[in-house]
Design a protein around this motif. Structure first.
Motif, PDB file in Angstrom:
ATOM      1  N   ALA A 158     -73.335 -28.065  34.014  1.00  0.00           N
ATOM      2  CA  ALA A 158     -73.685 -27.480  32.717  1.00  0.00           C
ATOM      3  C   ALA A 158     -72.451 -27.257  31.844  1.00  0.00           C
ATOM      4  O   ALA A 158     -72.572 -26.817  30.699  1.00  0.00           O
ATOM      5  N   LEU A 177     -77.419 -24.034  31.225  1.00  0.00           N
ATOM      6  CA  LEU A 177     -78.084 -24.338  32.491  1.00  0.00           C
ATOM      7  C   LEU A 177     -79.467 -24.950  32.245  1.00  0.00           C
ATOM      8  O   LEU A 177     -79.867 -25.897  32.931  1.00  0.00           O
ATOM      9  N   ALA A 180     -79.081 -28.450  31.250  1.00  0.00           N
ATOM     10  CA  ALA A 180     -78.660 -29.294  32.375  1.00  0.00           C
ATOM     11  C   ALA A 180     -79.782 -29.529  33.381  1.00  0.00           C
ATOM     12  O   ALA A 180     -79.580 -30.246  34.370  1.00  0.00           O
TER      13      ALA A 180
END
Length: 422
Positions: A158, A177, A180
Motif C-alpha cells: 500500500a 490499504l 491495495a
C-alpha cells in the motif's frame, strides 16, 4: 451521587448475597476461620488449561524449599475465584492468598493493606489500583490493551512506510490499504466492537482528559462529550468502507482468522492476541505492532491503556499472615518467578529482559515506551466510572453506528444510560 467505588460495592454485594450475612459478620469479627495446617499457606488461583495445578505447584516450589513453608494450591469452589472468594469469606473458609481478582468495598476490610511494604511499591500499576489510599492488590505485570497489530506486507504493497502516529495518518493508511485490496481495519461483533474503539482511543483520550473516569463520576464532563469525536471518526470509517459493515456479525475468533490469513491491514487487540499469533504457523506476512495515534498536537506515543495482570491479595488475620506476605512478595518480585509468569495470557512487565518472540518483543517495546499506564473502560481503584456494565453498553452504542445512528445519537445514548444507572 454514587461514589467511585459503587461499582465494586454492587458487584461484591451481589456475589455475597448467596451466603448468610450473619456468617459474613462472624468472619469479619474473627470468630470463624479455616486456616491451613501449621506451616501451610492456602492460595486460591484460577486454574486453566495452560495454568494448571502442576504449573502453580512448580511456580511455588522454590519458595517452599527456601522458607520451609508449604503452599496448598486450590482452585475455586464455584465457577471462578471472583465468585468463590466472597462466599468463602462469609463461610469462614477463605484462603490466605487470593490470585486473579481485585478488591471491592465488601472484600477490602478483609484484606491486608500492602502500602507499607517496600517491595510492593515498584510492582506494576501499584498506585493505579489504590483504593482510598490503600493498596490491597499487587501484580506480576500488565495486560496491554491499546495495541494495533498490522500486516507489514500489506503496508509495503500500500506504500505505507511507517505506522501512523496521528489520526490523519491513520485515515491515510486506511485509504491506501483499501486501494491495495486489503480489508483496511478488521473488527468483529460480540464484545469486540466496543472494546476495539475504546482501545484505539485510550491514548488520545487520556492525553486530552487524564483520569476521565473520575471526571465523569464528579459530573465535570460526560462520557458522550468525551467519546463523540471517536464516534465521528468511526462512523466515517464505516461510511468509507474501511470497516466492513458485515464484520459486526463476525465472532472475535473469525476476525482473528482473517488477520492471520493475511487479508487485513490493521487489527486492534490486546496483548493476549500475541499468544494466538505465536501459535500460528507459517504466517503469510510479518506482524508489526504499534501504539494507537496520539491526540492532535500531543506527543506520541500517548498513555497506554492497561490492566494489572496476575494480581495477588493477602487475607488479613490469617494463621500465617506473615508467611502469606512472603509468598506474595516472592511471586511478584523474584526474577525467576516473575519470568515464569510473563508471556502467559499476554502478561508483560515494563523493563522485563527475557527471551521473547518477535511479536512479544514489539509489545514489550510499546509498553516500555509508554509514558504512563492508564485505567481502561469502567476504570480501576479510585479511578472509576459511577456505573457498572459500561463495556457491554458501549459496545451496543458503537454497533448502532453500523445501523444508521449518527455520532451525536451515540453520544446521547451513552450519556442517557450513564445518567439512568448512576
Amino acid at each position: 451521587m454514587m461514589s467511585p467505588h459503587s461499582k465494586g460495592r454492587a458487584r461484591g454485594t451481589a456475589l455475597a448475597a448467596v451466603v448468610p450475612l450473619l456468617l459474613l459478620a462472624a468472619c469479619s469479627s474473627g470468630t470463624a476461620s479455616f486456616d491451613g495446617e501449621d506451616g501451610e499457606i492456602r492460595m486460591m488461583v484460577n486454574l486453566t488449561d495452560n495454568l494448571d495445578q502442576a504449573y502453580w505447584e512448580k511456580l511455588v516450589a522454590p519458595f517452599e524449599e527456601e522458607t520451609g513453608l508449604k503452599v496448598r494450591i486450590e482452585g475455586p469452589t464455584g465457577k471462578s475465584v471472583a465468585e468463590s472468594f466472597p462466599q468463602q469469606l462469609a463461610a469462614g473458609t477463605a484462603p490466605e492468598v487470593i490470585q486473579s481478582i481485585f478488591p471491592d468495598e465488601d472484600t477490602a476490610p478483609e484484606l491486608v493493606d500492602l502500602s507499607g511494604e517496600s517491595w510492593a511499591k515498584d510492582t506494576p500499576m501499584f498506585d493505579e489500583y489504590a483504593m482510598d489510599g490503600k493498596h490491597y492488590a499487587v501484580g506480576v505485570g500488565t495486560q496491554t490493551q491499546s495495541l494495533v497489530y498490522y500486516n507489514r506486507t500489506a503496508f509495503e504493497k500500500a506504500g505505507i512506510s511507517e505506522p501512523p502516529a496521528t489520526w490523519d495518518e491513520l485515515d491515510d493508511a486506511l485509504a491506501a490499504l483499501k486501494k491495495a485490496g486489503y480489508t483496511p481495519m478488521q473488527t468483529a461483533g460480540d464484545f469486540q466492537t466496543g472494546l476495539q474503539l475504546q482501545q484505539l482511543y485510550h491514548p488520545a483520550l487520556n492525553q486530552l482528559r487524564p483520569e476521565w473516569q473520575t471526571a465523569v463520576s464528579e459530573e465535570k464532563v460526560s462520557v458522550g462529550e468525551l467519546y463523540e469525536p471517536a464516534f465521528e471518526r468511526y462512523a466515517d470509517w464505516i461510511g468509507e468502507g474501511y470497516i466492513a459493515k458485515s464484520d459486526v456479525g463476525l465472532s472475535p475468533s473469525q476476525a482473528d482468522g482473517n488477520f492471520i490469513a493475511g487479508k487485513v491491514g490493521l487489527y486492534t487487540n490486546g496483548s493476549w492476541f500475541a499468544a494466538t499469533l505465536n501459535q500460528a504457523e507459517d504466517l503469510p506476512f510479518e506482524v508489526g505492532v504499534f501504539s494507537p495515534p496520539a491526540a492532535d498536537g500531543k506527543s506520541y506515543p500517548g498513555p497506554q491503556g492497561a490492566t494489572m495482570a496476575n494480581p495477588y491479595m493477602v487475607r488479613a488475620g490469617t494463621g500465617d499472615e506473615d508467611g502469606a506476605r512472603q509468598l506474595v512478595e516472592y511471586l511478584v518480585t523474584d526474577e525467576k518467578a516473575v519470568d515464569a509468569q510473563l508471556g502467559s495470557d499476554g502478561v508483560f512487565r515494563k523493563g522485563a529482559d527475557l527471551e521473547q518472540s518477535a511479536v512479544d518483543a514489539q509489545i514489550q517495546s510499546v509498553l516500555d515506551d509508554a509514558p504512563a499506564l492508564v485505567a481502561v473502560g469502567e476504570g480501576q481503584g479510585d479511578i472509576r466510572l459511577p456505573v457498572t456494565g459500561f463495556n457491554p453498553k458501549f459496545t451496543e452504542v458503537a454497533q448502532s453506528l453500523y445501523t444508521g445512528a449518527g455520532p451525536a445519537d451515540a453520544a446521547k445514548a451513552i450519556d442517557q444510560w450513564v445518567d439512568e444507572n448512576r
